[in-house]
Design an enzyme around this catalytic site. Structure first.
Site, PDB file in Angstrom:
ATOM      1  N   ASP A   9       0.852  -1.187   0.000  1.00  0.00           N
ATOM      2  CA  ASP A   9       0.000   0.000   0.000  1.00  0.00           C
ATOM      3  C   ASP A   9       0.889   1.238   0.000  1.00  0.00           C
ATOM      4  OD1 ASP A   9      -1.943   1.904   0.301  1.00  0.00           O
ATOM      5  OD2 ASP A   9      -2.728   1.147   2.200  1.00  0.00           O
ATOM      6  N   ASP A 105      -3.239   2.468  -5.949  1.00  0.00           N
ATOM      7  CA  ASP A 105      -2.111   2.573  -5.023  1.00  0.00           C
ATOM      8  C   ASP A 105      -1.882   1.321  -4.176  1.00  0.00           C
ATOM      9  OD1 ASP A 105      -4.466   2.914  -3.661  1.00  0.00           O
ATOM     10  OD2 ASP A 105      -3.720   4.502  -2.337  1.00  0.00           O
ATOM     11  N   GLU A 106      -2.606   0.228  -4.456  1.00  0.00           N
ATOM     12  CA  GLU A 106      -2.453  -0.993  -3.678  1.00  0.00           C
ATOM     13  C   GLU A 106      -2.355  -2.196  -4.614  1.00  0.00           C
ATOM     14  OE1 GLU A 106      -5.313  -1.488  -0.455  1.00  0.00           O
ATOM     15  OE2 GLU A 106      -5.922   0.612  -0.697  1.00  0.00           O
TER      16      GLU A 106
END
Length: 404
Positions: A9, A105-106
């Site tokens: 993350d 974003d992960e």
């Protein structure tokens, strides 16, 4: 073999990317936000100094400013975020071919079968990735390491920023069960409220529930959450090249001014239905139903769904069904801030035609004419651009003629 799964993350992703170009703001409360003039004025991301003031993602700018009057606001640059996301995932690809993005974003990484090439333990791979992303791209990661996807996600949330947390077969009960039930993947506000009514406030309390009770309260999702809480998630990490079945297709928009009349709502619904219908055609899909979500100026959402008698991808059908739903959940002139139209219960083209032939034969000629009309619209747009032609009720309102 016990799986080794990482959940990576990127910390404060939008804000971190922006601060690469504004290093002077690193120690100053800073947030990335939408454009207040177009009524998208919410916080999209914030840096660590802003977090200390209690600034939260998705709250309005005025709420954030009330907490932190000196908060610096930066506009978003989505193309830049997509480019950095691509670069980060390219690094992940060097460690395994099983990389499943979960948003921009992960990502989950299954390193079970490549672990021996990169140090021999999940923690070592996680720490190596954190070092590389920091040194090569200037961003920080929080990484969860575990034996399933749900616990890996919990691990990346457990300690931030720039940290590795291992949730192993030996320690997971001690780490996971005391956590609030809302920390568990897919436990949203509605599920949390239901569980709270029955005294379930931690993941451990959820794990101790009878699955039959949870199924009665929440349907299949209740059983799934029981499995998650008890470490029984077996969901595989999918490679990016592995296509996931499309379950729904939707479009929503926030309007420059509140909608207060049925004519305004119909125009907004028609534009959204047009966009959804175009995407259905592009994917070769038909909708078995439609969902409408109405948001008021206080950010309260109301949703309703309706099934079609036969699957469709026609703008007209989506518009009329969505408008029927609007009449159920909205009364003019109550203001509407935003609308979302979503096609649900999707089927492939072959299945849709079979059902139309069997159950809707009487309406076939009329539907066929509409099909030809909308197919012609697609061709015109393909040749002359998306704005070349629009469905009647989606056309811009005509300005009144000037008085003599």
């Amino acid at each position: 073999m016990e799986r080794v799964i990482l959940h990576c993350d990127l910390n404060c992703f939008y804000a971190s990317v922006e601060l690469l170009g504004h290093p002077d703001l690193r120690d100053i409360p800073t947030a990335v936000c939408g454009d207040p003039t177009s009524r998208h004025g919410i916080i999209l991301a914030k840096n660590e100094p802003a977090k200390k003031y209690g600034v939260k993602t998705a709250e309005t700018i005025w709420q954030a400013k009330k907490k932190c009057p000196a908060l610096v606001l930066l506009p978003p640059h989505h193309d830049l975020y997509r480019e950095f996301s691509r670069r980060v995932n390219a690094v992940y690809d060097q460690y395994t071919d099983l990389v499943e993005p979960f948003g921009i974003d992960e990502s989950w990484l299954d390193v079970t079968h490549s672990l021996h090439l990169f140090g021999g333990s999940g923690r070592e791979v996680a720490d190596t990735l954190r070092d590389r992303i920091r040194e090569e791209l200037g961003l920080t990661l929080s990484v969860g390491v575990s034996f399933n996807k749900v616990f890996a996600k919990l691990g990346s949330d457990y300690k931030k920023p720039d940290a590795t947390t291992v949730i192993s077969p030996g320690n997971w009960r001690d780490l996971v069960w005391p956590l609030p039930v809302g920390d568990l993947l897919y436990v949203g506000a509605a599920a949390r409220d239901i569980l709270r009514q029955y005294g379930v406030e931690t993941i451990g309390q959820l794990a101790a529930c009878r699955p039959e009770m949870l199924e009665t309260l929440m349907g299949k999702m209740g059983v799934q959450l029981y499995e998650y809480a008890n470490g029984l998630d077996r969901d595989p990490v999918r490679a990016r090249c592995e296509e996931e079945a499309v379950k729904s297709i939707g479009n929503g928009t926030t309007f420059p001014q509140n909608l207060t009349t049925e004519q305004q709502v119909r125009r907004g619904v028609s534009v959204l239905a047009d966009s959804v219908a175009s995407r259905l055609r592009r994917h070769g899909l038909y909708a078995g139903g439609v969902q409408l979500t109405v948001r008021d100026p206080q950010f309260r959402d109301r949703s309703r769904q309706r099934q079609f008698s036969a699957p469709t991808h026609l703008i007209r059908d989506l518009t009329e069904a969505a408008m029927a739903l609007a009449r159920e959940i909205w009364r003019p002139p109550d203001p509407i801030r935003a609308l979302t139209v979503t096609a649900i219960h999707l089927v492939r083209e072959r299945e849709a035609y079979e059902q139309v032939d069997l159950f809707n034969a009487a309406a076939a000629p009329k539907k066929e004419r509409q099909e030809k009309l909308e197919a012609a619209m697609v061709k015109i747009r393909g040749k002359y651009g998306a704005g070349a032609i629009s469905y009647g009720s989606a056309a811009p309102e005509r300005e009144p003629d000037p008085l003599p």
